[in-house]
Design an enzyme around this catalytic site. Structure first.
Site, short mmCIF file in Angstrom:
data_model
loop_
_atom_site.label_atom_id
_atom_site.label_comp_id
_atom_site.label_asym_id
_atom_site.label_seq_id
_atom_site.Cartn_x
_atom_site.Cartn_y
_atom_site.Cartn_z
N SER A 126 0.79 -1.23 0.00
CA SER A 126 0.00 0.00 0.00
C SER A 126 0.83 1.29 0.00
O SER A 126 0.30 2.34 -0.35
CB SER A 126 -0.94 0.01 1.21
N ASP A 176 -3.72 7.81 8.12
CA ASP A 176 -4.47 6.87 8.96
C ASP A 176 -3.52 6.12 9.89
O ASP A 176 -2.43 6.61 10.16
CB ASP A 176 -5.32 5.93 8.08
N HIS A 229 -0.53 4.83 7.18
CA HIS A 229 -0.10 5.48 5.95
C HIS A 229 0.12 6.98 6.09
O HIS A 229 -0.72 7.66 6.68
CB HIS A 229 -1.14 5.26 4.85
#
Ligand SMILES: *[C@@H]1O[C@H](CO)[C@@H](O)[C@H](O)[C@H]1NC(C)=O
Ligand SMILES: *[C@@H]1O[C@H](CO)[C@@H](O)[C@H](O)[C@H]1NC(C)=O
Ligand SMILES: *[C@@H]1O[C@H](CO)[C@@H](O)[C@H](O)[C@H]1NC(C)=O
Ligand SMILES: *[C@@H]1O[C@H](CO)[C@@H](O)[C@H](O)[C@H]1NC(C)=O
Ligand SMILES: *[C@@H]1O[C@H](CO)[C@@H](O)[C@H](O)[C@H]1NC(C)=O
Length: 350
Positions: free
Chosen positions: A48, A329, A332
């Protein structure tokens, strides 16, 4: 985890860092540029931190509000408020963000910057299945070469690859097993697999490959929430350091064997730390007021950024100025966070 085990492992890792203190490892600081040529194509593999939209809408929070509010202004498959590491690394080498693998069928001109095979939530071992792990991602690439979507000559002469691993193998290990004692050997397994992946990409003819170090995992909001975002967890940072040490040593060995610096290290760990401790502003304040505090958070412990209830009511809050937060978050960075990491990397790489 039992405190006694944790203590003994802490001791073990302090010992390790003492032992490894005088060993010379090849770091990014020795290279004037990321690559000693200007690639026209970038092939990206990873998770990610690098995904720009591969992970499907049905599984990825990256396709739900409030992801993407800074860029492009709506959810678009990036795990951030906006741009992610891939976007900045592409900018760094002077090309446009490569197309996602998912959109490969659009073909033509869109393929000319390379391709991003990264999927959020993945790692290098099978534990993150059914999502395509890095082995599978490289398989996708291999298939495209076989189909001559990319020809071998352009792969050899004008392409570079970037491998990004931010630790899903480790969070998966912790949630399955949790044994701190078993961790060092698991780290060895992960790094060995990463090295195999690097060799496989070399085998496809790529002469320039970059691989990231693990970020300071103990500084991620999901961990620092325990101290109200005040302190990084030293044990987890030591584990990240151990991963990074093994990686740097293995890469140095590999470069030595191939008699040229084919592989460069992108030191995310140092870059994150540089940003966290940056006090260079003329007012003496850091760029991010509290770099450990995330912008988007669940309203209570059962919820995370992006969660809604059955009636669609938001179960999260978003800070007023995402551009003033490093983290978006629980794991990230925001676009501003990645931009600052990019500027810290630039200082080291150029
Ligand atoms: C990657 O995933 C594939 C497919 O699920 C699996 O067969 C393979 O063992 C995995 N690779 C590694 C190194 O774990
Ligand atoms: C769990 O940890 C132990 C070491 O404490 C190790 O021997 C075992 O292989 C691990 N299990 C898994 C499934 O990783
Ligand atoms: C650091 O993280 C480990 C592993 O998650 C945990 O067991 C430990 O309690 C944490 N230490 C502190 C000081 O929070
Ligand atoms: C590099 O390889 C040579 C043999 O080719 C070996 O003698 C030397 O010790 C190696 N250096 C490192 C740092 O691994
Ligand atoms: C440090 O902060 C200053 C201003 O706050 C900024 O201009 C600079 O780019 C930052 N440096 C790094 C390496 O992040």
């Amino acid at each position: 985890m039992e405190p006694r085990k944790l203590l003994s492992s802490l001791f073990y890792f302090s010992l390790l860092s003492l032992l490894s203190g005088n060993q010379q490892v090849v770091g990014s600081a020795h290279h004037r540029h990321l690559f000693d040529f200007r690639p026209s194509k970038l092939f990206v593999f990873g998770d990610s931190y690098a995904d720009t939209g591969n992970l499907g809408r049905s599984v990825g929070r990256s396709w739900k509000e409030p992801y993407g509010i800074t860029f492009p202004g709506k959810p678009a498959g990036r795990f951030s408020s906006g741009r992610v590491l891939t976007d900045y690394l592409a900018k760094f080498v002077g090309i446009k963000t490569p197309l996602t693998y998912k959109l490969r069928r659009v073909g033509g001109e869109y393929l000319s910057n390379g391709m991003n095979f990264a999927y959020g939530g993945t790692g290098v071992l099978e534990i993150t299945s059914p999502l395509p792990n890095m082995t599978t991602q490289i398989g996708f690439f291999q298939q495209l070469i076989k189909e001559e979507v990319y020809n071998s000559l352009e792969i050899q002469q004008s392409s570079a690859a970037i491998l990004v691993l931010s630790g899903n193998d480790y969070s998966s290990y912790l949630s399955r097993n949790g044994s701190v004692q078993g961790f060092p050997s698991f780290i060895t397994q992960v790094v060995n697999q990463l090295i195999l992946n690097l060799k496989r990409i070399q085998g496809l003819g790529l002469k320039k490959i970059a691989v990231t170090t693990l970020q300071p995992s103990g500084c991620l909001p999901q961990i620092t929430v325990a101290s109200s975002f005040q302190k990084c967890n030293g044990t987890l940072n030591s584990l990240a350091n151990y991963h990074n040490l093994l990686l740097k040593q293995s890469v140095a060995k590999l470069n030595n064997e191939t008699k040229e610096t084919t592989i460069v290290i992108i030191d995310l760990y140092s870059a994150f730390m540089t940003v966290f401790t940056n006090k260079s502003d003329h007012l003496g304040s850091t760029m991010f007021e509290n770099p450990l505090k995330p912008c988007c958070v669940g309203i209570s412990s059962g919820y995370v950024c992006g969660n809604v209830d059955e009636s669609g009511t938001k179960k999260y809050t978003v800070c007023e100025k995402p551009e003033a937060a490093f983290f978006w978050d629980t794991v990230h960075p925001t676009q501003a966070g990645w931009r600052s990491v990019y500027s810290a990397l630039q200082a080291n790489l150029q």
